[in-house]
Design a protein around this motif. Structure first.
Motif, PDB file in Angstrom:
ATOM      1  N   THR A 156      -6.766 -11.033 -18.635  1.00 54.06           N
ATOM      2  CA  THR A 156      -6.331 -12.466 -18.947  1.00 54.06           C
ATOM      3  C   THR A 156      -5.046 -12.568 -19.633  1.00 54.06           C
ATOM      4  N   GLY A 157      -4.414 -13.663 -19.878  1.00 57.40           N
ATOM      5  CA  GLY A 157      -2.983 -13.822 -20.291  1.00 57.40           C
ATOM      6  C   GLY A 157      -2.317 -14.318 -19.371  1.00 57.40           C
ATOM      7  N   PRO A 158      -0.823 -13.770 -19.708  1.00 55.13           N
ATOM      8  CA  PRO A 158       0.253 -14.461 -18.591  1.00 55.13           C
ATOM      9  C   PRO A 158       0.328 -13.706 -17.555  1.00 55.13           C
ATOM     10  N   TYR A 159      -0.456 -12.578 -17.281  1.00 57.67           N
ATOM     11  CA  TYR A 159      -0.715 -11.706 -15.967  1.00 57.67           C
ATOM     12  C   TYR A 159      -1.970 -11.633 -15.581  1.00 57.67           C
ATOM     13  N   ASP A 160      -2.484 -11.468 -14.371  1.00 54.49           N
ATOM     14  CA  ASP A 160      -3.672 -11.552 -13.927  1.00 54.49           C
ATOM     15  C   ASP A 160      -4.064 -10.110 -13.586  1.00 54.49           C
ATOM     16  N   VAL A 161      -3.260  -9.182 -13.227  1.00 57.47           N
ATOM     17  CA  VAL A 161      -3.665  -7.719 -12.828  1.00 57.47           C
ATOM     18  C   VAL A 161      -2.679  -7.001 -13.446  1.00 57.47           C
ATOM     19  N   VAL A 162      -3.246  -5.736 -14.156  1.00 58.67           N
ATOM     20  CA  VAL A 162      -2.341  -4.771 -14.645  1.00 58.67           C
ATOM     21  C   VAL A 162      -2.415  -3.541 -13.861  1.00 58.67           C
ATOM     22  N   VAL A 163      -1.491  -2.976 -13.134  1.00 59.20           N
ATOM     23  CA  VAL A 163      -1.570  -1.795 -12.344  1.00 59.20           C
ATOM     24  C   VAL A 163      -0.961  -0.482 -12.759  1.00 59.20           C
ATOM     25  N   GLU A 164      -1.620   0.505 -12.859  1.00 62.97           N
ATOM     26  CA  GLU A 164      -0.802   1.625 -13.154  1.00 62.97           C
ATOM     27  C   GLU A 164      -0.511   2.658 -11.877  1.00 62.97           C
ATOM     28  N   VAL A 165       0.589   2.891 -11.504  1.00 66.49           N
ATOM     29  CA  VAL A 165       1.152   3.570 -10.363  1.00 66.49           C
ATOM     30  C   VAL A 165       1.717   4.875 -10.853  1.00 66.49           C
ATOM     31  N   GLU A 166       1.893   5.916  -9.655  1.00 68.87           N
ATOM     32  CA  GLU A 166       2.412   7.028  -9.982  1.00 68.87           C
ATOM     33  C   GLU A 166       3.209   7.341  -8.621  1.00 68.87           C
ATOM     34  N   ALA A 167       4.382   7.940  -8.591  1.00 68.50           N
ATOM     35  CA  ALA A 167       5.069   8.403  -7.440  1.00 68.50           C
ATOM     36  C   ALA A 167       5.819   9.479  -7.775  1.00 68.50           C
ATOM     37  N   ASP A 168       6.352  10.461  -6.762  1.00 70.77           N
ATOM     38  CA  ASP A 168       7.100  11.569  -7.073  1.00 70.77           C
ATOM     39  C   ASP A 168       8.336  11.276  -7.559  1.00 70.77           C
ATOM     40  N   THR A 169       9.104  10.166  -7.238  1.00 66.87           N
ATOM     41  CA  THR A 169      10.358  10.059  -7.475  1.00 66.87           C
ATOM     42  C   THR A 169      10.706   8.141  -7.970  1.00 66.87           C
ATOM     43  N   MET A 170      11.709   7.908  -8.665  1.00 69.08           N
ATOM     44  CA  MET A 170      11.868   6.573  -9.052  1.00 69.08           C
ATOM     45  C   MET A 170      12.013   5.877  -7.564  1.00 69.08           C
ATOM     46  N   ASP A 171      12.729   6.519  -6.691  1.00 72.77           N
ATOM     47  CA  ASP A 171      12.814   5.760  -5.314  1.00 72.77           C
ATOM     48  C   ASP A 171      11.460   5.327  -4.417  1.00 72.77           C
ATOM     49  N   ASP A 172      10.622   6.573  -4.746  1.00 67.29           N
ATOM     50  CA  ASP A 172       9.372   6.604  -4.101  1.00 67.29           C
ATOM     51  C   ASP A 172       8.681   5.397  -4.762  1.00 67.29           C
ATOM     52  N   LEU A 173       8.601   5.211  -6.241  1.00 66.46           N
ATOM     53  CA  LEU A 173       8.104   4.389  -7.111  1.00 66.46           C
ATOM     54  C   LEU A 173       8.440   2.902  -6.406  1.00 66.46           C
ATOM     55  N   GLY A 174       9.835   2.529  -6.366  1.00 65.02           N
ATOM     56  CA  GLY A 174      10.399   1.415  -5.889  1.00 65.02           C
ATOM     57  C   GLY A 174       9.768   0.966  -4.414  1.00 65.02           C
ATOM     58  N   ARG A 175       9.582   2.033  -3.525  1.00 59.18           N
ATOM     59  CA  ARG A 175       9.100   1.832  -2.219  1.00 59.18           C
ATOM     60  C   ARG A 175       7.683   1.373  -2.433  1.00 59.18           C
ATOM     61  N   LEU A 176       7.066   1.776  -3.290  1.00 63.03           N
ATOM     62  CA  LEU A 176       5.485   1.621  -3.506  1.00 63.03           C
ATOM     63  C   LEU A 176       5.400   0.333  -3.870  1.00 63.03           C
ATOM     64  N   VAL A 177       5.977  -0.239  -4.651  1.00 63.89           N
ATOM     65  CA  VAL A 177       5.971  -1.622  -5.465  1.00 63.89           C
ATOM     66  C   VAL A 177       6.464  -2.443  -4.446  1.00 63.89           C
TER      67      VAL A 177
END
Length: 78
Positions: free
Chosen positions: A36-57
């Protein structure tokens, strides 16, 4: 070493449960919780690199139907 982040998700009204259930199935997602609050879902993600993280999101999380906005918060200290 992997890169981790929290993705704060806003959804269309009444779509939080559906969105979090779909996000949980994506590779790289560790946890997705309805909140609850200003966001509806909080997601924890993990990737090998920052580039991979960007692609995931951008290519996977943001494409889930019902999402209206996301904010990605990379973890800077593990």
């Amino acid at each position: 070493m992997s890169v981790q982040a929290y993705v704060l998700v806003q959804t269309a009204v009444g779509r939080a449960v559906e969105v979090s259930e779909r996000i949980r199935t994506l590779p790289g997602v560790r946890v997705a919780r309805d909140v609850t609050g200003p966001y509806d879902v909080v997601v924890e993600v993990e990737a090998d690199t920052m580039d991979d993280l960007g692609r995931l999101v951008v290519a996977q999380v943001q494409q889930v139907p019902g999402i209206t906005r996301t904010v990605t918060c990379p973890v800077v200290n593990l």
